[in-house]
Design a protein around this motif. Structure first.
Motif, short mmCIF file in Angstrom:
data_model
loop_
_atom_site.label_atom_id
_atom_site.label_comp_id
_atom_site.label_asym_id
_atom_site.label_seq_id
_atom_site.Cartn_x
_atom_site.Cartn_y
_atom_site.Cartn_z
N ALA A 62 0.83 -1.21 0.00
CA ALA A 62 0.00 0.00 0.00
C ALA A 62 0.86 1.25 0.00
CB ALA A 62 -0.93 0.00 1.21
N ALA A 63 1.93 1.25 0.78
CA ALA A 63 2.81 2.41 0.83
C ALA A 63 3.45 2.69 -0.53
CB ALA A 63 3.90 2.21 1.88
N ALA A 64 3.71 1.63 -1.28
CA ALA A 64 4.37 1.79 -2.57
C ALA A 64 3.43 2.29 -3.65
CB ALA A 64 5.00 0.46 -2.99
N VAL A 65 2.19 1.78 -3.67
CA VAL A 65 1.32 2.06 -4.81
C VAL A 65 0.28 3.14 -4.56
CG1 VAL A 65 1.62 -0.32 -5.61
CG2 VAL A 65 -0.42 0.27 -4.26
N ALA A 66 -0.07 3.41 -3.32
CA ALA A 66 -1.15 4.37 -3.03
C ALA A 66 -0.88 5.76 -3.60
CB ALA A 66 -1.41 4.44 -1.53
N PRO A 67 0.33 6.31 -3.50
CA PRO A 67 0.54 7.66 -4.04
C PRO A 67 0.27 7.76 -5.54
CG PRO A 67 2.32 7.06 -2.55
CD PRO A 67 1.55 5.82 -2.80
N ASP A 68 0.76 6.81 -6.31
CA ASP A 68 0.58 6.86 -7.76
C ASP A 68 -0.86 6.57 -8.17
OD1 ASP A 68 3.16 7.61 -8.31
OD2 ASP A 68 3.87 5.58 -8.68
N LEU A 69 -1.59 5.86 -7.32
CA LEU A 69 -3.00 5.60 -7.60
C LEU A 69 -3.90 6.69 -7.03
CD1 LEU A 69 -3.09 1.77 -6.81
CD2 LEU A 69 -3.38 2.83 -9.05
N ASP A 70 -3.31 7.57 -6.23
CA ASP A 70 -4.05 8.65 -5.56
C ASP A 70 -5.24 8.08 -4.78
OD1 ASP A 70 -4.29 11.28 -4.79
OD2 ASP A 70 -5.70 11.79 -6.40
N LEU A 71 -4.95 7.04 -4.03
CA LEU A 71 -5.98 6.46 -3.15
C LEU A 71 -5.51 6.53 -1.71
CD1 LEU A 71 -5.04 3.39 -2.11
CD2 LEU A 71 -5.69 2.79 -4.43
N VAL A 72 -6.46 6.39 -0.79
CA VAL A 72 -6.17 6.58 0.63
C VAL A 72 -6.63 5.37 1.43
CG1 VAL A 72 -6.49 8.07 2.63
CG2 VAL A 72 -6.52 9.07 0.34
N PRO A 73 -5.70 4.57 1.96
CA PRO A 73 -6.08 3.47 2.84
C PRO A 73 -6.46 4.00 4.23
CG PRO A 73 -3.94 3.08 1.81
CD PRO A 73 -4.26 4.54 1.65
N LEU A 74 -7.59 3.52 4.75
CA LEU A 74 -8.05 3.91 6.08
C LEU A 74 -7.54 2.91 7.10
CD1 LEU A 74 -11.79 4.73 5.25
CD2 LEU A 74 -9.82 6.29 5.22
N GLU A 75 -7.24 3.40 8.30
CA GLU A 75 -6.75 2.51 9.34
C GLU A 75 -7.15 3.03 10.71
OE1 GLU A 75 -2.37 2.58 9.36
OE2 GLU A 75 -2.55 3.91 7.64
N PRO A 76 -7.44 2.11 11.65
CA PRO A 76 -7.78 2.54 13.01
C PRO A 76 -6.58 3.13 13.71
CG PRO A 76 -7.55 0.16 12.92
CD PRO A 76 -7.45 0.65 11.50
N ALA A 77 -6.82 3.95 14.70
CA ALA A 77 -5.73 4.58 15.45
C ALA A 77 -5.01 3.54 16.31
CB ALA A 77 -6.28 5.70 16.33
N ASP A 78 -3.73 3.77 16.54
CA ASP A 78 -2.95 2.86 17.37
C ASP A 78 -3.55 2.68 18.76
OD1 ASP A 78 -1.13 2.45 15.37
OD2 ASP A 78 0.46 3.68 16.24
N ASP A 79 -4.14 3.73 19.30
CA ASP A 79 -4.63 3.67 20.68
C ASP A 79 -6.11 3.34 20.78
OD1 ASP A 79 -5.68 6.03 19.74
OD2 ASP A 79 -5.02 7.26 21.43
N TRP A 80 -6.73 2.87 19.68
CA TRP A 80 -8.17 2.59 19.74
C TRP A 80 -8.49 1.54 20.79
CZ3 TRP A 80 -11.30 -1.76 18.52
CH2 TRP A 80 -12.67 -1.49 18.55
N LEU A 81 -7.77 0.43 20.80
CA LEU A 81 -8.07 -0.66 21.73
C LEU A 81 -7.89 -0.24 23.19
CD1 LEU A 81 -9.03 -3.60 21.82
CD2 LEU A 81 -6.63 -4.30 21.68
N PRO A 82 -6.75 0.34 23.58
CA PRO A 82 -6.61 0.73 25.00
C PRO A 82 -7.56 1.85 25.43
CG PRO A 82 -4.69 1.43 23.73
CD PRO A 82 -5.49 0.52 22.85
N GLN A 83 -8.11 2.60 24.46
CA GLN A 83 -9.03 3.67 24.82
C GLN A 83 -10.47 3.17 24.99
OE1 GLN A 83 -8.46 6.90 25.52
NE2 GLN A 83 -6.25 6.60 25.31
N LEU A 84 -10.74 1.94 24.64
CA LEU A 84 -12.10 1.42 24.78
C LEU A 84 -12.49 1.31 26.25
CD1 LEU A 84 -12.36 -1.56 22.23
CD2 LEU A 84 -13.47 0.67 22.09
N PRO A 85 -13.78 1.50 26.56
CA PRO A 85 -14.25 1.22 27.92
C PRO A 85 -13.97 -0.22 28.32
CG PRO A 85 -15.90 2.44 26.67
CD PRO A 85 -14.84 2.04 25.69
N TYR A 86 -13.69 -0.43 29.59
CA TYR A 86 -13.32 -1.75 30.08
C TYR A 86 -14.37 -2.81 29.77
CZ TYR A 86 -11.42 -5.30 33.22
OH TYR A 86 -10.89 -6.46 33.73
#
Length: 285
Positions: A62-86
């Protein structure tokens, strides 16, 4: 060099195809999309800057081809899991660095937030974590207390709702099955509905969330809990319906001009792609 004439929507796949990629290709062709199986992570000139590109593949691809395709991969934030309610995790989870985790002297489960750069697993203490140059001290990791997942399910989420789903493991061993064939179907969907109602705004509009029935030996109880969140464009479909999975994948890695305001928070600034002088929109794996 002038931009190429835009073409209709198409799906780009990496050189090495897994079964999920093959099924997504079949699904894409059934709906009239072109499928571009690249022999290397280089976008052909005829596709560069086209208006309808989507992809399925790993972060390096994705890092290699996304710029030339002008597309945007979506991804969850690194801290999503620890920020969830217990109530949705039933375990203590912290986002830290590999360097900090190496100081721990207690058993723990350690995994990278999204990229599969570090072997995920139980470590008796921090001294057992990898220490060579492939894993620098500032590598982000999630550290959690140890629980056992009795059964695990993969949910392909679109616009805050489960769009496709599959069981993928039983007692830690791979055992895919369609959700509709599983005894836990109602419990999974009920837990997912509560989770997504409370937390959908903290996730991209297209994402994968893994959930499971967890057991904590110290407490002697069982409960539904989130395993992790993943990029839909880099997730195995297991026994989920490939046509429905493709719906999620296309949204999760699609043209920049279709990016919605709510999803802008789930994209990354471009990062250098090794050896090319170009930039990519996803981290390296």
């Amino acid at each position: 060099m002038a931009n190429a004439v835009p073409v209709a929507d198409f799906l780009v796949l990496p050189p090495r195809l897994d079964r999920t990629a093959e099924m997504l290709a079949e699904s894409a062709r059934r709906r009239g999309m072109a499928v571009e199986h690249l022999s290397s992570p280089v976008v052909p000139a005829r596709l560069q800057h086209s208006a309808g590109g989507h992809l399925y593949g790993g972060p390096t691809f994705a890092a290699a081809v996304a710029p030339d395709l002008d597309l945007v991969p979506l991804e969850p934030a690194d801290d999503w899991l620890p920020q969830l309610p217990y109530e949705y995790t039933h375990r203590d989870i912290a986002l830290t660095t590999l360097g900090e985790a190496r100081w721990s002297r207690t058993p723990m489960f350690v995994k990278p937030p999204r990229d599969k750069t570090l072997p995920a697993g139980v470590y008796v203490d921090g001294s057992r974590l990898p220490g060579d140059e492939r894993y620098p001290a500032d590598t982000p990791v999630l550290v959690s207390e140890i629980v056992t997942f009795l059964v695990e399910y993969r949910l392909f989420v679109l616009d805050g709702m489960v769009h496709a789903a599959s069981r993928y493991a039983v007692n830690g061993r791979l055992d895919p099955a369609p959700l509709d064939a599983c005894a836990h179907r109602a419990a999974v969907l009920d837990f997912a509905a509560g989770l997504l109602d409370a937390c959908a705004d903290s996730l991209p509009s297209a994402v994968v969330v893994d959930v499971g029935l967890a057991s904590n030996a110290d407490r002697g109880d069982e409960h539904w809990a989130v395993v992790e969140a993943n990029m839909a464009w880099f997730s195995t479909s297991y026994a989920a319906n490939p046509d429905q999975v493709l719906d999620v994948v296309l949204r999760a890695a699609g043209p920049r001009h279709r990016l919605t305001l709510r999803d802008q928070a789930f994209t990354r600034p471009p990062t250098p792609f090794p050896g090319t002088g170009r930039s990519g929109s996803s981290p390296m794996s």
